[in-house]
Design a protein around this motif. Structure first.
Motif, PDB file in Angstrom:
ATOM      1  N   LEU A 110       0.833  -1.204   0.000  1.00  0.00           N
ATOM      2  CA  LEU A 110       0.000   0.000   0.000  1.00  0.00           C
ATOM      3  C   LEU A 110       0.866   1.251   0.000  1.00  0.00           C
ATOM      4  CD1 LEU A 110      -2.747  -1.011   2.604  1.00  0.00           C
ATOM      5  CD2 LEU A 110      -2.855  -1.123   0.117  1.00  0.00           C
ATOM      6  N   GLY A 111       1.975   1.182  -0.646  1.00  0.00           N
ATOM      7  CA  GLY A 111       2.907   2.302  -0.662  1.00  0.00           C
ATOM      8  C   GLY A 111       2.743   3.174  -1.881  1.00  0.00           C
ATOM      9  N   PRO A 112       3.841   3.766  -2.324  1.00  0.00           N
ATOM     10  CA  PRO A 112       3.808   4.740  -3.407  1.00  0.00           C
ATOM     11  C   PRO A 112       3.137   4.227  -4.690  1.00  0.00           C
ATOM     12  CG  PRO A 112       5.950   4.752  -2.363  1.00  0.00           C
ATOM     13  CD  PRO A 112       5.170   3.618  -1.757  1.00  0.00           C
ATOM     14  N   GLN A 113       3.316   2.946  -5.032  1.00  0.00           N
ATOM     15  CA  GLN A 113       2.727   2.439  -6.265  1.00  0.00           C
ATOM     16  C   GLN A 113       1.194   2.491  -6.223  1.00  0.00           C
ATOM     17  OE1 GLN A 113       4.452   0.776  -4.039  1.00  0.00           O
ATOM     18  NE2 GLN A 113       3.855  -1.350  -3.848  1.00  0.00           N
ATOM     19  N   LEU A 114       0.607   2.353  -5.037  1.00  0.00           N
ATOM     20  CA  LEU A 114      -0.844   2.415  -4.919  1.00  0.00           C
ATOM     21  C   LEU A 114      -1.327   3.862  -4.893  1.00  0.00           C
ATOM     22  CD1 LEU A 114      -3.450   0.820  -4.657  1.00  0.00           C
ATOM     23  CD2 LEU A 114      -3.123   0.818  -2.189  1.00  0.00           C
ATOM     24  N   TYR A 115      -0.516   4.745  -4.337  1.00  0.00           N
ATOM     25  CA  TYR A 115      -0.922   6.149  -4.254  1.00  0.00           C
ATOM     26  C   TYR A 115      -1.254   6.733  -5.624  1.00  0.00           C
ATOM     27  CZ  TYR A 115       0.681   6.341   0.609  1.00  0.00           C
ATOM     28  OH  TYR A 115       0.852   6.137   1.940  1.00  0.00           O
ATOM     29  N   GLY A 116      -0.578   6.273  -6.648  1.00  0.00           N
ATOM     30  CA  GLY A 116      -0.800   6.805  -7.988  1.00  0.00           C
ATOM     31  C   GLY A 116      -2.181   6.520  -8.548  1.00  0.00           C
ATOM     32  N   VAL A 117      -2.856   5.495  -8.026  1.00  0.00           N
ATOM     33  CA  VAL A 117      -4.181   5.156  -8.546  1.00  0.00           C
ATOM     34  C   VAL A 117      -5.309   5.624  -7.634  1.00  0.00           C
ATOM     35  CG1 VAL A 117      -3.330   3.197  -9.885  1.00  0.00           C
ATOM     36  CG2 VAL A 117      -4.160   2.827  -7.560  1.00  0.00           C
ATOM     37  N   LEU A 118      -4.969   6.138  -6.462  1.00  0.00           N
ATOM     38  CA  LEU A 118      -5.990   6.615  -5.537  1.00  0.00           C
ATOM     39  C   LEU A 118      -6.259   8.100  -5.754  1.00  0.00           C
ATOM     40  CD1 LEU A 118      -4.851   4.938  -2.186  1.00  0.00           C
ATOM     41  CD2 LEU A 118      -6.617   4.156  -3.771  1.00  0.00           C
ATOM     42  N   GLY A 119      -7.477   8.498  -5.457  1.00  0.00           N
ATOM     43  CA  GLY A 119      -7.838   9.907  -5.534  1.00  0.00           C
ATOM     44  C   GLY A 119      -7.177  10.706  -4.425  1.00  0.00           C
ATOM     45  N   ALA A 120      -7.191  12.006  -4.552  1.00  0.00           N
ATOM     46  CA  ALA A 120      -6.516  12.889  -3.601  1.00  0.00           C
ATOM     47  C   ALA A 120      -7.044  12.719  -2.173  1.00  0.00           C
ATOM     48  CB  ALA A 120      -6.642  14.340  -4.038  1.00  0.00           C
ATOM     49  N   SER A 121      -8.348  12.600  -1.997  1.00  0.00           N
ATOM     50  CA  SER A 121      -8.883  12.473  -0.637  1.00  0.00           C
ATOM     51  C   SER A 121      -8.489  11.140  -0.012  1.00  0.00           C
ATOM     52  CB  SER A 121     -10.401  12.659  -0.617  1.00  0.00           C
ATOM     53  OG  SER A 121     -11.040  11.620  -1.330  1.00  0.00           O
TER      54      SER A 121
END
Length: 189
Positions: A110-121
């Protein structure tokens, strides 16, 4: 109306959420986040295809709820562990060891690679979980500095740098632990 499988609605919701969280963890171990659908989650959790939407409006909501659940569980366990001593150096050792030992299980991709696909909130909510864990470390560092066990000039930088050292690597945990302790001027004997 869906069948309630517990003694009351809150207990039922908790059971369903835990099943969805287990399903999410299992699926993340098998495939990428992008390859997981709500239908996959529902099936793995033993829910009807539409029943999962009574609990989570989309996959991103599952991720945020999962992160909240896991962070709460992690911090509770960490605080129990830290309560076994009031020595800041021993607590820092415990913090480092615990983080290294449970890092892969806790972070689970659940690190940086997942952050790219999640919305800002969603990214902001997950960042709040990181800050909650960092707050525990800050408390240890402040207590150590107040007692003269640690020499810390810049608390935010020290906190960030320690967490950077705790990112999973192919280093022996004892080497990371000793490095972190020396970095804050703690006695390593």
């Amino acid at each position: 109306m869906p069948r309630i499988e517990a003694e009351n609605l809150p207990a039922h919701r908790k059971q369903v959420h835990e099943r969805v969280f287990r399903a999410f963890a299992e699926l993340m171990a098998e495939r990428s986040y992008d390859a997981i659908t709500m239908a996959h989650l529902a099936e793995r959790a033993g829910l009807g295809r539409t029943a999962i939407y009574h609990h989570f409006h989309d996959k991103e909501a599952v991720v945020v709820a999962y992160a909240t659940h896991e962070t709460d569980r992690y911090i509770d366990g960490l605080r129990d562990l830290l309560a076994t001593t009031d020595d800041p150096t021993a607590q820092l050792r415990l913090y480092v060891r615990n983080h290294l030992d449970s890092g892969e299980r806790f972070h689970m991709g659940l690190g940086p690679q997942l952050y790219g696909v999640l919305g800002a909130s969603s990214r902001a909510e997950i960042r709040d979980h990181v800050l909650a864990v960092e707050d525990v470390l800050r408390g240890i560092l402040v207590a150590g500095a107040d007692r003269g066990a640690f020499a810390i000039d810049d608390l935010p930088a020290t906190t960030s740098l320690i967490h950077t050292c705790l990112t999973p690597r192919d280093l022996p945990p004892v080497a990371v632990e000793e490095f972190v302790l020396r970095a804050v001027g703690a006695s390593t004997t």
